[in-house]
Motif scaffolding. Structure first.
Motif, PDB file in Angstrom:
ATOM      1  N   PHE A  58       0.832  -1.195   0.000  1.00  0.00           N
ATOM      2  CA  PHE A  58       0.000   0.000   0.000  1.00  0.00           C
ATOM      3  C   PHE A  58       0.872   1.251   0.000  1.00  0.00           C
ATOM      4  N   LEU A  93     -14.188  -1.121   3.540  1.00  0.00           N
ATOM      5  CA  LEU A  93     -13.427  -2.318   3.869  1.00  0.00           C
ATOM      6  C   LEU A  93     -13.302  -2.451   5.377  1.00  0.00           C
ATOM      7  N   GLN A  95     -11.026  -3.097   8.863  1.00  0.00           N
ATOM      8  CA  GLN A  95      -9.785  -2.434   9.272  1.00  0.00           C
ATOM      9  C   GLN A  95      -8.549  -3.112   8.707  1.00  0.00           C
ATOM     10  N   SER A  96      -8.640  -4.372   8.345  1.00  0.00           N
ATOM     11  CA  SER A  96      -7.514  -5.082   7.760  1.00  0.00           C
ATOM     12  C   SER A  96      -7.208  -4.624   6.334  1.00  0.00           C
ATOM     13  N   LYS A  97      -8.134  -3.859   5.737  1.00  0.00           N
ATOM     14  CA  LYS A  97      -8.041  -3.397   4.348  1.00  0.00           C
ATOM     15  C   LYS A  97      -8.223  -4.526   3.339  1.00  0.00           C
ATOM     16  N   LYS A 164      -4.780  -5.559  -5.553  1.00  0.00           N
ATOM     17  CA  LYS A 164      -4.932  -4.229  -4.945  1.00  0.00           C
ATOM     18  C   LYS A 164      -5.837  -3.381  -5.823  1.00  0.00           C
ATOM     19  N   GLU A 182      -6.809   3.002  -1.086  1.00  0.00           N
ATOM     20  CA  GLU A 182      -6.448   1.670  -1.566  1.00  0.00           C
ATOM     21  C   GLU A 182      -7.090   0.587  -0.708  1.00  0.00           C
ATOM     22  N   GLY A 183      -7.163  -0.577  -1.292  1.00  0.00           N
ATOM     23  CA  GLY A 183      -7.645  -1.729  -0.559  1.00  0.00           C
ATOM     24  C   GLY A 183      -7.167  -2.999  -1.238  1.00  0.00           C
TER      25      GLY A 183
END
Length: 259
Positions: A58, A93, A95-97, A164, A182-183
């Motif tokens: 990220f 998303l 919290q972990s993304k 990603k 981003e995620g």
């Protein structure tokens, strides 16, 4: 007088039956209420167990490494005041993304605050930073939620692979300072038993199943469709609020869904 006496005797004989029926109603109604409550069980997201961290890198949140509160550097003071709460884009998303999905062509969602940006750019990359898909969408009214779909005629996500996704604002000045978020997404295969549950479940029940299984992208996109198609559905409104609150996104839960 004899008629009245007969009526009185009849009422006395029926009294036990009437009392039994009343007690039956008292006993049965709570059970019916519990059944209705069970159908309207709280929709939440339970983080999946045993899932490793995403294998993607990220960035810092802006294309020049600077974190600004507005999407575009030329945003007016009026827009800045309107974004007194949540000032930047937020990917929907945990919290972990990382968002899990069972779909080869999932839907991605992002919250967009009030902005003078006219378009958003969406990019999907594999774990080696190779571009898989790219598109732009025009922005209408903001703030609100915007969705991005991987087209069905495009090569889909592979099972077990990490990707990603990046959403950036296209500013009027084409400045390199525009904000992006981003995620990560990972597609995985569910068991045949779980597929059977999904096939037997109605739309809202599927959201509950996805949420309990930790399949975030499928849960939130399915719920978004219900909420958008049924704007007056109180159950969907509450479920949406509960789902976002379960991942710490309650601050944006009241924003409208635009597409």
């Amino acid at each position: 007088m004899k008629i009245y006496a007969k009526i009185s005797k009849l009422l006395v004989s029926l009294l036990p039956i009437l009392l039994l029926q009343c007690s039956y109603v008292v006993l049965v109604n709570p059970m019916q209420a519990q059944a209705q409550t069970a159908k309207r069980s709280k929709v939440t997201f339970e983080p999946p167990k045993g899932q490793p961290a995403p294998k993607v890198t990220f960035g810092g949140g802006t294309r020049n490494g600077r974190v600004d509160s507005d999407l575009c550097p030329q945003a007016s003071r009026t827009i800045a005041r309107q974004n007194a709460g949540v000032k930047s884009m937020v990917p929907l998303l945990p919290q972990s993304k990382l968002g899990l999905t069972t779909s080869s062509h999932p839907t991605f969602m992002v919250y967009v605050p009030k902005t003078n940006a006219k378009e958003l750019e969406f990019k999907l990359e594999d774990a080696q930073a190779n571009e898989v898909y790219q598109t732009t969408v025009k922005l209408g009214a903001t703030p609100g939620f915007v969705s991005f779909n991987l087209p069905e005629n495009h090569r889909g996500l592979e099972v077990g692979q990490d990707y990603k996704w990046v959403v950036g604002a296209i500013c009027q000045s084409n400045s390199s300072e525009s904000r992006f978020v981003e995620g990560a997404v990972r597609r995985f295969e569910v068991s045949s038993a779980f597929k059977g549950q999904l096939n037997r479940a109605k739309a809202f029940e599927q959201v509950v199943l996805y949420g309990k299984a930790g399949i975030w992208l499928d849960a939130i996109s399915s719920l978004a469709v219900i909420k958008r198609n049924q704007p007056g559905n109180a159950e969907a409104i509450t479920a949406w609020r509960d789902m976002l609150q379960s991942v710490g996104l309650d601050a944006i839960a009241e924003a409208p869904i635009y597409n």
